[in-house]
Design a protein around this motif. Structure first.
Motif, PDB file in Angstrom:
ATOM      1  N   LYS A 298      21.264 -15.482  20.467  1.00 50.59           N
ATOM      2  CA  LYS A 298      22.039 -15.779  21.676  1.00 50.59           C
ATOM      3  C   LYS A 298      22.838 -14.556  22.106  1.00 50.59           C
ATOM      4  CE  LYS A 298      22.615 -20.648  20.340  1.00 50.59           C
ATOM      5  NZ  LYS A 298      23.588 -21.713  19.991  1.00 50.59           N
ATOM      6  N   ASP A 299      23.400 -13.851  21.131  1.00 52.14           N
ATOM      7  CA  ASP A 299      24.162 -12.636  21.452  1.00 52.14           C
ATOM      8  C   ASP A 299      23.236 -11.544  21.985  1.00 52.14           C
ATOM      9  OD1 ASP A 299      26.680 -13.629  20.707  1.00 52.14           O
ATOM     10  OD2 ASP A 299      26.292 -13.180  18.599  1.00 52.14           O
ATOM     11  N   LEU A 300      22.054 -11.412  21.378  1.00 50.85           N
ATOM     12  CA  LEU A 300      21.115 -10.394  21.834  1.00 50.85           C
ATOM     13  C   LEU A 300      20.652 -10.670  23.265  1.00 50.85           C
ATOM     14  CD1 LEU A 300      18.941  -9.974  18.606  1.00 50.85           C
ATOM     15  CD2 LEU A 300      20.585  -8.338  19.528  1.00 50.85           C
ATOM     16  N   GLU A 301      20.378 -11.937  23.560  1.00 53.74           N
ATOM     17  CA  GLU A 301      19.954 -12.294  24.919  1.00 53.74           C
ATOM     18  C   GLU A 301      21.068 -12.016  25.917  1.00 53.74           C
ATOM     19  OE1 GLU A 301      18.800 -16.350  24.567  1.00 53.74           O
ATOM     20  OE2 GLU A 301      16.987 -15.904  23.392  1.00 53.74           O
TER      21      GLU A 301
ATOM     22  N   GLY B 152      23.219  -5.651  30.020  1.00 54.07           N
ATOM     23  CA  GLY B 152      22.794  -4.266  30.096  1.00 54.07           C
ATOM     24  C   GLY B 152      23.255  -3.395  28.948  1.00 54.07           C
ATOM     25  N   LEU B 153      23.460  -3.990  27.750  1.00 57.92           N
ATOM     26  CA  LEU B 153      23.839  -3.183  26.594  1.00 57.92           C
ATOM     27  C   LEU B 153      22.722  -2.205  26.262  1.00 57.92           C
ATOM     28  CD1 LEU B 153      25.507  -5.751  24.136  1.00 57.92           C
ATOM     29  CD2 LEU B 153      26.607  -4.268  25.823  1.00 57.92           C
TER      30      LEU B 153
ATOM     31  N   MET C  12      23.334  -0.136  21.100  1.00 54.58           N
ATOM     32  CA  MET C  12      24.277  -1.247  20.925  1.00 54.58           C
ATOM     33  C   MET C  12      23.555  -2.507  20.468  1.00 54.58           C
ATOM     34  SD  MET C  12      27.577  -0.802  21.552  1.00 54.58           S
ATOM     35  CE  MET C  12      28.170  -2.333  22.259  1.00 54.58           C
ATOM     36  N   LEU C  13      22.410  -2.770  21.063  1.00 57.41           N
ATOM     37  CA  LEU C  13      21.652  -3.953  20.665  1.00 57.41           C
ATOM     38  C   LEU C  13      21.178  -3.852  19.223  1.00 57.41           C
ATOM     39  CD1 LEU C  13      19.565  -4.521  23.920  1.00 57.41           C
ATOM     40  CD2 LEU C  13      21.419  -5.967  23.071  1.00 57.41           C
TER      41      LEU C  13
ATOM     42  N   GLY D  68      34.176  -8.591  18.744  1.00 59.30           N
ATOM     43  CA  GLY D  68      33.901  -8.352  20.141  1.00 59.30           C
ATOM     44  C   GLY D  68      33.147  -9.501  20.791  1.00 59.30           C
ATOM     45  N   SER D  69      33.278  -9.609  22.107  1.00 61.66           N
ATOM     46  CA  SER D  69      32.617 -10.686  22.839  1.00 61.66           C
ATOM     47  C   SER D  69      31.106 -10.624  22.702  1.00 61.66           C
ATOM     48  CB  SER D  69      33.012 -10.623  24.313  1.00 61.66           C
ATOM     49  OG  SER D  69      32.600  -9.401  24.904  1.00 61.66           O
ATOM     50  N   GLU D  70      30.561  -9.412  22.511  1.00 59.34           N
ATOM     51  CA  GLU D  70      29.116  -9.267  22.444  1.00 59.34           C
ATOM     52  C   GLU D  70      28.511  -9.904  21.195  1.00 59.34           C
ATOM     53  OE1 GLU D  70      30.995  -5.943  20.256  1.00 59.34           O
ATOM     54  OE2 GLU D  70      31.296  -6.839  22.231  1.00 59.34           O
TER      55      GLU D  70
END
Length: 437
Positions: A72-75, A81-82, A86-87, A169-171
């Motif tokens: 879910k975080d990766l999507e 636009g990370l 970062m991904l 972090g939010s990401e």
């Protein structure tokens, strides 16, 4: 302010209720952590070690759930636009979850610093006075990107007898909640207050600012992330902050250096992983060897696509290098760029380092024992090395097992921080009826 990201309500973490403000929730979390810290401080080493081992096993058993939440975080990251880098830092798979579990097991195997008596002396009146290590209390960790920080920080703080409040972090909100919930469930199974491990379960920036106001309940804040995050924390915190802004790391090649050794060390320090805080950023070379060593090292680094930015003397022997500016001496490039200068000798090298360093890590390459000892004594940084790559400036590599962060200030710690740095000392006094006259 970051937008609120709704997530499924996980076991043990209450999301924002309509009748509670962010500030009220943060204060409640911090207050409960303070109470839980008293229980943590009383746990035996064996109890803490078993807790950590069970936490590690729980991560392995629940790896599919962690990976599913991580997707879910990766999507969301892709939609925001990370960058690919970062991904990659954000991504979890079975191997990385196993690595998180292994890191917790390593912490469990480390000696427990709590209760260690660091000194004892006898006074003229026969009082015995000593100092004993105790937990700091409640540690707040504010961090970005990497979900493994959730488990690493929890393990280190709990092993050292502290309670911990985490704000990722939010990401990585879904990943962090999944990991923290799994770890938190083990606290309940061991009869330990669940608030010993808390994670701020929403992503508004207000959550950070309110956390930084809880000086009544949180003893220290440790930010982990980029310079902008750390400066925000320092500027807004009412709580002591252990920090480092950046790593401007130096290597000085002395006149007696072995060229082959120097090349291997410099190449490793600059290119093995250039985007980390212990990578080499400035190279200093003794003038007596500049004519031969500068072309030698320029060729080696250029072949690896390192851009050299040199002072006037360096460019005399490496004319293809670009001109270094004053800003280059302060720069943390975090990429394949290296500032380089030729200096008159050891005194000039030390002066340059102490002027421009971020107090992170410095190294000398030398065959002169006296010069190595002067370098160690006079360079004012958290880690000072002799004939070794700056990339070893890491808690795990230095034998700490793991690190909670790096401090480039001298209160309360200096350099990479391990378990011992998450404790302080109190005085203990044994008497036999003495009273003060």
């Amino acid at each position: 302010m970051e937008p609120f990201i709704p997530v499924n309500k996980p076991l043990g973490f209450a999301l924002r209720e309509v009748h509670m403000s962010v500030a009220e929730q943060i204060r409640s979390i911090a207050a409960e952590a303070r109470q839980a810290s008293f229980a943590m401080a009383k746990l035996s080493s064996a109890a803490k070690d078993q807790l950590l081992l069970d936490m590690a096993l729980a991560l392995i058993n629940d790896a599919p759930h962690i990976i599913e939440e991580n997707k879910k975080d990766l999507e969301a990251g892709q939609q925001r636009g990370l960058s690919a880098a970062m991904l990659d830092r954000l991504m979890l798979n079975e191997q990385r979850v196993k690595g998180m579990a292994d890191a917790i097991r390593e912490v469990a195997q480390l000696p427990d610093p709590v209760g260690e008596v660091t000194g004892m002396w006898k006074r003229p009146n026969d009082l015995m006075v000593g100092k004993m290590r105790i937990p700091l209390g409640v540690i707040g960790i504010i961090y970005e990107s990497r979900p493994n920080v959730t488990s690493d920080a929890a393990a280190l703080c709990l092993k050292s007898g502290n309670a911990v409040v985490l704000r990722g972090g939010s990401e990585a909100i879904h990943s962090n909640l999944a990991i923290a919930t799994i770890l938190k469930a083990q606290l309940a199974k061991h009869g330990i207050p669940a608030a010993a491990l808390s994670l701020i379960p929403f992503v508004e920036r207000e959550g950070v600012t309110e956390m930084l106001k809880q000086e009544e309940f949180i003893d220290v804040i440790i930010p982990r992330g980029g310079e902008s995050l750390i400066r925000f924390v320092v500027e807004n915190s009412k709580i002591p902050v252990i920090k480092h802004y950046k790593g401007v790391c130096h290597i000085f090649v002395d006149a007696t250096a072995d060229f082959e050794m120097a090349r291997e060390i410099i190449v490793n320090a600059k290119t093995q992983r250039p985007g980390v805080c212990n990578a080499l950023e400035t190279l200093l070379i003794h003038k007596d060897i500049a004519e031969t060593f500068v072309p030698f090292i320029y060729e080696a680094l250029s072949a690896l696509k390192v851009e050299l930015r040199g002072d006037k003397t360096f460019r005399q022997f490496a004319p293809k290098a670009t001109e270094a500016t004053e800003e280059d001496w302060y720069a943390e490039y975090l990429e394949l760029i290296l500032a380089a200068a030729v200096v008159d000798g050891l005194d000039a090298a030390i002066d340059h380092i102490n002027r421009y360093s971020s107090l992170h890590t410095e190294s000398i390459i030398t065959g002169d024992y006296a010069n190595s000892q002067r370098f160690i004594r006079e360079v004012n940084s958290g880690v000072v090395m002799v004939n070794a790559s700056t990339r070893f400036s890491d808690g795990n590599q230095l034998g700490l097992g793991a690190e909670i962060g790096i401090s480039t200030t001298k209160l309360h710690s200096f350099g990479p921080m391990g378990l011992t740095d998450l404790t302080t000392t109190k005085f203990i006094v044994y008497g036999s009826g003495q009273v003060r006259p």
